[in-house]
Motif scaffolding. Structure first.
Motif, mmCIF file in Angstrom:
data_model
loop_
_atom_site.group_PDB
_atom_site.id
_atom_site.type_symbol
_atom_site.label_atom_id
_atom_site.label_comp_id
_atom_site.label_asym_id
_atom_site.label_seq_id
_atom_site.Cartn_x
_atom_site.Cartn_y
_atom_site.Cartn_z
ATOM 1 N N LYS A 112 2.241 8.274 4.992
ATOM 2 C CA LYS A 112 2.418 7.746 6.337
ATOM 3 C C LYS A 112 1.604 6.464 6.502
ATOM 4 O O LYS A 112 0.523 6.314 5.929
ATOM 5 C CB LYS A 112 1.967 8.775 7.379
ATOM 6 C CG LYS A 112 2.838 10.024 7.446
ATOM 7 C CD LYS A 112 2.301 10.992 8.475
ATOM 8 C CE LYS A 112 3.137 12.262 8.542
ATOM 9 N NZ LYS A 112 2.598 13.235 9.518
ATOM 10 N N VAL A 140 4.622 5.218 13.608
ATOM 11 C CA VAL A 140 4.315 5.719 12.266
ATOM 12 C C VAL A 140 5.562 5.701 11.401
ATOM 13 O O VAL A 140 6.638 6.148 11.823
ATOM 14 C CB VAL A 140 3.736 7.151 12.315
ATOM 15 C CG1 VAL A 140 3.479 7.682 10.908
ATOM 16 C CG2 VAL A 140 2.455 7.179 13.139
ATOM 17 N N GLU A 141 5.422 5.183 10.189
ATOM 18 C CA GLU A 141 6.513 5.142 9.222
ATOM 19 C C GLU A 141 6.061 5.818 7.932
ATOM 20 O O GLU A 141 4.905 6.230 7.816
ATOM 21 C CB GLU A 141 6.920 3.694 8.916
ATOM 22 C CG GLU A 141 7.373 2.907 10.131
ATOM 23 C CD GLU A 141 7.755 1.478 9.790
ATOM 24 O OE1 GLU A 141 8.523 0.885 10.551
ATOM 25 O OE2 GLU A 141 7.269 0.964 8.747
ATOM 26 N N GLU A 142 6.969 5.922 6.975
ATOM 27 C CA GLU A 142 6.616 6.421 5.650
ATOM 28 C C GLU A 142 6.987 5.376 4.623
ATOM 29 O O GLU A 142 8.025 4.722 4.739
ATOM 30 C CB GLU A 142 7.329 7.742 5.342
ATOM 31 C CG GLU A 142 6.715 8.947 6.023
ATOM 32 C CD GLU A 142 7.184 10.270 5.414
ATOM 33 O OE1 GLU A 142 8.121 10.240 4.584
ATOM 34 O OE2 GLU A 142 6.607 11.308 5.760
ATOM 35 N N VAL A 183 -2.653 8.877 8.041
ATOM 36 C CA VAL A 183 -1.915 7.614 8.196
ATOM 37 C C VAL A 183 -2.761 6.468 7.659
ATOM 38 O O VAL A 183 -3.910 6.299 8.082
ATOM 39 C CB VAL A 183 -1.574 7.349 9.680
ATOM 40 C CG1 VAL A 183 -0.709 6.094 9.808
ATOM 41 C CG2 VAL A 183 -0.858 8.548 10.307
ATOM 42 N N ASP A 204 -0.893 14.374 5.738
ATOM 43 C CA ASP A 204 -0.853 14.294 7.201
ATOM 44 C C ASP A 204 -1.560 13.051 7.734
ATOM 45 O O ASP A 204 -1.479 12.751 8.932
ATOM 46 C CB ASP A 204 -1.527 15.529 7.806
ATOM 47 C CG ASP A 204 -2.956 15.720 7.298
ATOM 48 O OD1 ASP A 204 -3.192 15.492 6.095
ATOM 49 O OD2 ASP A 204 -3.835 16.102 8.089
ATOM 50 N N THR A 237 5.213 9.793 -1.116
ATOM 51 C CA THR A 237 5.301 9.071 0.153
ATOM 52 C C THR A 237 3.990 9.206 0.904
ATOM 53 O O THR A 237 3.212 10.136 0.665
ATOM 54 C CB THR A 237 6.446 9.597 1.035
ATOM 55 O OG1 THR A 237 6.227 10.986 1.321
ATOM 56 C CG2 THR A 237 7.790 9.408 0.347
ATOM 57 N N ASP A 273 3.407 1.265 11.517
ATOM 58 C CA ASP A 273 4.254 0.100 11.311
ATOM 59 C C ASP A 273 3.421 -1.157 11.551
ATOM 60 O O ASP A 273 2.291 -1.097 12.042
ATOM 61 C CB ASP A 273 5.519 0.155 12.170
ATOM 62 C CG ASP A 273 5.257 0.076 13.674
ATOM 63 O OD1 ASP A 273 4.323 -0.634 14.090
ATOM 64 O OD2 ASP A 273 6.015 0.716 14.433
#
Length: 209
Positions: A147, A136-138, A82, A80, A145, A150
């Protein structure tokens, strides 16, 4: 056949079941998952005390810590969170020195005890939940993976929390972003307004954009 032999055989049988279950579930499981086996939790604690299982941190278990890289553990323990600041810059290749510890942005309501572990080192950055809903990207990370903000959001975070960063890595990260042919200046400005760092963007890198 002695009672001690029978007891030991039962213990080894249960331990094999637990290990197999852990491997089937990616190598790291939560305490709640172990309940699926219907095994008394005191038995699990015994396995940990005897060194048959490893408690990575409270509520998380594995068979051997050496089975995983630091990145793999981070991806498994903090799905969860980042990646942010130096950790994000390194993931994007903006800096070539792996920073000490993993700087992760997490919901401010997250239990602080989650980060009480010796390995790998985690440096949590607590944030309002709504600020984790955009930019937010993965990415592929540690065999799974993770988070990450960007690139434009990440640069804004670096400017906002410059005082929490190593100066040299901060500067290298900004220069690498400036040189990135795929940078999105309009998106950067949008995030800069949202994160209240517009003046910093204009003064620190505006002349190069």
């Amino acid at each position: 056949m002695s009672d001690s032999y029978v007891i030991n055989e039962k213990r080894e049988f249960i331990l094999d079941r637990v290990k197999e279950f852990i491997y089937q579930n990616g190598g790291v499981v939560k305490k709640a998952q172990l309940k699926e086996l219907g095994i008394d939790y005191r038995r699990i604690l015994d396995f940990v005390d005897k060194g048959d299982l490893i408690r990575i941190k409270n509520g998380y278990y594995t068979v051997r810590i050496s089975d995983f890289s630091e990145d793999e553990l981070i991806a498994k323990l903090f799905p969860d969170a980042v990646l942010n600041l130096e950790s994000g810059l390194f993931a994007y290749g903006y800096i070539d020195v792996k920073p000490y510890g993993y700087k992760l942005t997490v919901d401010k309501n997250t239990s602080k005890s989650r980060f009480h572990l010796d390995f790998p080192k985690v440096i949590p950055l607590y944030a309002e939940p709504e600020t984790m809903q955009y930019g937010v990207e993965e990415i592929t990370f540690g065999g799974g993976t993770m988070k990450i903000f960007d690139k434009e959001r990440l640069i804004c975070e670096c400017l906002k929390y410059e005082d929490k960063m190593e100066r040299e890595l901060f500067q290298k990260g900004l220069l690498a972003y400036i040189a990135d042919p795929r940078k999105n200046v309009s998106r950067l400005m949008k995030y800069a307004r949202e994160r209240k760092v517009l003046k910093k963007v204009q003064s620190a890198i505006g002349i190069w954009l």
